[in-house]
Design a protein around this motif. Structure first.
Motif, short mmCIF file in Angstrom:
data_model
loop_
_atom_site.label_atom_id
_atom_site.label_comp_id
_atom_site.label_asym_id
_atom_site.label_seq_id
_atom_site.Cartn_x
_atom_site.Cartn_y
_atom_site.Cartn_z
N GLU A 1 3.55 -2.24 -11.69
CA GLU A 1 2.23 -1.63 -11.83
C GLU A 1 1.87 -0.89 -10.56
O GLU A 1 2.26 -1.29 -9.46
CB GLU A 1 1.15 -2.69 -12.10
CG GLU A 1 1.01 -3.12 -13.54
CD GLU A 1 -0.27 -3.90 -13.78
OE1 GLU A 1 -0.51 -4.25 -14.94
OE2 GLU A 1 -1.05 -4.14 -12.83
N VAL A 2 1.13 0.19 -10.72
CA VAL A 2 0.53 0.89 -9.59
C VAL A 2 -0.97 0.89 -9.79
O VAL A 2 -1.46 1.31 -10.85
CB VAL A 2 1.08 2.33 -9.46
CG1 VAL A 2 0.28 3.10 -8.42
CG2 VAL A 2 2.55 2.30 -9.08
N TRP A 3 -1.69 0.37 -8.81
CA TRP A 3 -3.15 0.33 -8.87
C TRP A 3 -3.72 1.54 -8.15
O TRP A 3 -3.38 1.80 -6.99
CB TRP A 3 -3.70 -0.94 -8.22
CG TRP A 3 -3.38 -2.19 -8.98
CD1 TRP A 3 -2.71 -2.30 -10.16
CD2 TRP A 3 -3.71 -3.53 -8.58
NE1 TRP A 3 -2.61 -3.62 -10.54
CE2 TRP A 3 -3.21 -4.40 -9.58
CE3 TRP A 3 -4.37 -4.07 -7.49
CZ2 TRP A 3 -3.37 -5.78 -9.51
CZ3 TRP A 3 -4.52 -5.44 -7.42
CH2 TRP A 3 -4.03 -6.28 -8.42
N ILE B 1 -7.03 5.26 -3.05
CA ILE B 1 -5.99 4.37 -2.52
C ILE B 1 -5.05 3.97 -3.64
O ILE B 1 -5.48 3.70 -4.77
CB ILE B 1 -6.61 3.10 -1.89
CG1 ILE B 1 -7.73 3.48 -0.90
CG2 ILE B 1 -5.54 2.27 -1.19
CD1 ILE B 1 -8.53 2.29 -0.41
N LEU B 2 -3.77 3.93 -3.34
CA LEU B 2 -2.75 3.49 -4.31
C LEU B 2 -2.04 2.26 -3.76
O LEU B 2 -1.61 2.24 -2.60
CB LEU B 2 -1.72 4.59 -4.57
CG LEU B 2 -2.02 5.57 -5.72
CD1 LEU B 2 -3.21 6.47 -5.34
CD2 LEU B 2 -0.80 6.42 -6.04
N TRP B 3 -1.93 1.25 -4.62
CA TRP B 3 -1.18 0.02 -4.31
C TRP B 3 -0.09 -0.15 -5.37
O TRP B 3 -0.31 0.17 -6.54
CB TRP B 3 -2.08 -1.20 -4.32
CG TRP B 3 -3.16 -1.20 -3.27
CD1 TRP B 3 -4.37 -0.60 -3.34
CD2 TRP B 3 -3.10 -1.82 -1.99
NE1 TRP B 3 -5.08 -0.80 -2.17
CE2 TRP B 3 -4.31 -1.56 -1.33
CE3 TRP B 3 -2.11 -2.57 -1.34
CZ2 TRP B 3 -4.59 -2.01 -0.05
CZ3 TRP B 3 -2.38 -3.05 -0.05
CH2 TRP B 3 -3.61 -2.77 0.57
N GLY B 4 1.04 -0.66 -4.97
CA GLY B 4 2.13 -0.86 -5.92
C GLY B 4 2.60 -2.31 -5.94
O GLY B 4 2.75 -2.95 -4.89
N LYS C 1 0.85 -1.19 0.00
CA LYS C 1 0.00 0.00 0.00
C LYS C 1 0.89 1.24 0.00
O LYS C 1 1.72 1.42 0.89
CB LYS C 1 -0.91 -0.01 1.22
CG LYS C 1 -2.00 1.04 1.19
CD LYS C 1 -2.92 0.85 2.38
CE LYS C 1 -4.10 1.79 2.32
NZ LYS C 1 -5.03 1.58 3.46
N LEU C 2 0.70 2.10 -0.99
CA LEU C 2 1.55 3.27 -1.13
C LEU C 2 0.94 4.52 -0.52
O LEU C 2 1.64 5.36 0.04
CB LEU C 2 1.82 3.53 -2.62
CG LEU C 2 2.49 2.40 -3.41
CD1 LEU C 2 2.62 2.78 -4.87
CD2 LEU C 2 3.86 2.09 -2.81
N LEU C 3 -0.38 4.63 -0.62
CA LEU C 3 -1.01 5.89 -0.23
C LEU C 3 -2.50 5.68 -0.04
O LEU C 3 -3.11 4.87 -0.74
CB LEU C 3 -0.76 6.94 -1.33
CG LEU C 3 -0.89 8.42 -1.01
CD1 LEU C 3 0.14 8.83 0.06
CD2 LEU C 3 -0.67 9.25 -2.28
N GLU C 4 -3.08 6.40 0.91
CA GLU C 4 -4.54 6.45 1.06
C GLU C 4 -4.92 7.89 1.39
O GLU C 4 -4.47 8.44 2.39
CB GLU C 4 -5.02 5.50 2.15
CG GLU C 4 -6.54 5.53 2.31
CD GLU C 4 -7.07 4.45 3.24
OE1 GLU C 4 -8.06 4.71 3.95
OE2 GLU C 4 -6.48 3.34 3.25
#
Length: 213
Positions: free
Chosen positions: A100-102, A207-210, A73-76
Motif C-alpha cells: 500500500e502507498v498512503w 506526503i507519501l508513505w509506503g 516515507k517516500l516523498l514530501e
C-alpha cells in the motif's frame, strides 16, 4: 656533582645556573617524553578505533531497525504557491515494492472539493462502485476554508490500482472506494490535485508513505 632537581610527576630534569649540563640528562628527558607521547598516541589511536567500531555497530543496528519497519516515507512535497492544479511527480517510485502507498494531502481551498487524478487523466476512466467518473477520489471540503485532511490508500499490489480514501476530519463521511482500470502500479507517474473551481491555496503539503512488501 649534585643531582639535578626534577619535576614531581614525570621526573624531568630542572637545571640551575650552577649545574653542569650533560648530554645524558638531555637524552634521558627526551626519551621520557618520547615514551610518554608514544603511549598517548597509542591510547588515542585505540580510542579512535573503538569509536569507529562503535559507530559502525550503531549504523548497522539503525539500518537493521529501518529495514525491519515496513512503513517508509517516500516523498514530501510542499505547496507554497496558489495553483489551479498541484502535480506530484511519482515516476521515481517503484510502486511494485509496496503493498500500500498512503497519500496524505494536507491542502486547503475556499471551494467545495479537491479532486485527485492520476497521470493527468481527466476522462471518465476511474471506476467507483456502480459508476465511472473523471477523478480517482474526492476530498470533501464542506465549503470550509481550511485544511482538508484525508488519507488516500493505494493498493499498489493490485493491478489495476485500487484506492480507498478515508476522511480524517469528518468521520461521518464513509471511506471512498475506486479503481484506475487503465493504470497498473508500474505505470503510475503523476498525482494531480485540483479543485472543482478556483485554486488550491499556497500552503500545505502532500506526503507519501509506503508499506514495503
Amino acid at each position: 656533582m649534585k643531582n639535578l632537581q626534577q619535576t614531581s610527576q614525570f621526573h624531568l630534569n630542572q637545571w640551575e645556573l650552577t649545574d653542569r649540563i650533560r648530554m645524558e640528562d638531555f637524552n634521558g628527558d627526551n626519551q621520557k617524553l618520547e615514551t610518554a607521547l608514544a603511549s598517548l598516541a597509542a591510547a588515542d589511536a585505540a580510542e579512535q578505533q573503538a569509536r569507529t567500531a562503535q559507530d559502525a555497530a550503531i549504523r548497522r543496528e539503525a539500518a537493521a531497525a529501518a529495514e525491519a519497519v515496513p512503513l517508509v516515507k517516500l516523498l514530501e512535497v510542499p505547496v507554497t504557491q496558489e495553483a489551479a492544479q498541484v502535480d506530484v511527480d511519482v515516476s521515481q517510485i517503484d510502486f511494485t515494492q509496496y503493498t500500500e502507498v498512503w497519500i496524505v494531502p494536507i491542502l486547503s481551498t475556499a471551494y467545495h472539493y479537491i479532486y485527485l487524478r492520476c497521470n493527468n487523466i481527466a476522462t471518465d476512466s476511474y471506476f467507483h462502485p456502480g459508476s465511472h467518473q473523471n477523478y480517482l477520489c474526492r476530498l470533501e471540503m464542506s465549503g470550509l476554508l481550511g485544511q482538508g485532511k484525508a488519507k488516500i490508500r493505494l493498493a499498489t499490489y493490485l493491478s489495476p490500482i485500487a484506492c480507498i480514501c478515508e476522511h480524517i476530519y469528518d468521520t461521518s463521511n464513509p471511506p471512498y472506494y475506486s479503481t484506475i482500470p487503465s493504470i497498473a502500479p508500474k505505470d503510475l507517474k503523476t498525482l494531480n490535485f485540483m479543485t472543482d473551481a478556483g485554486t488550491i491555496n499556497g500552503e500545505g503539503k502532500i506526503i507519501l508513505w509506503g508499506w514495503k512488501l
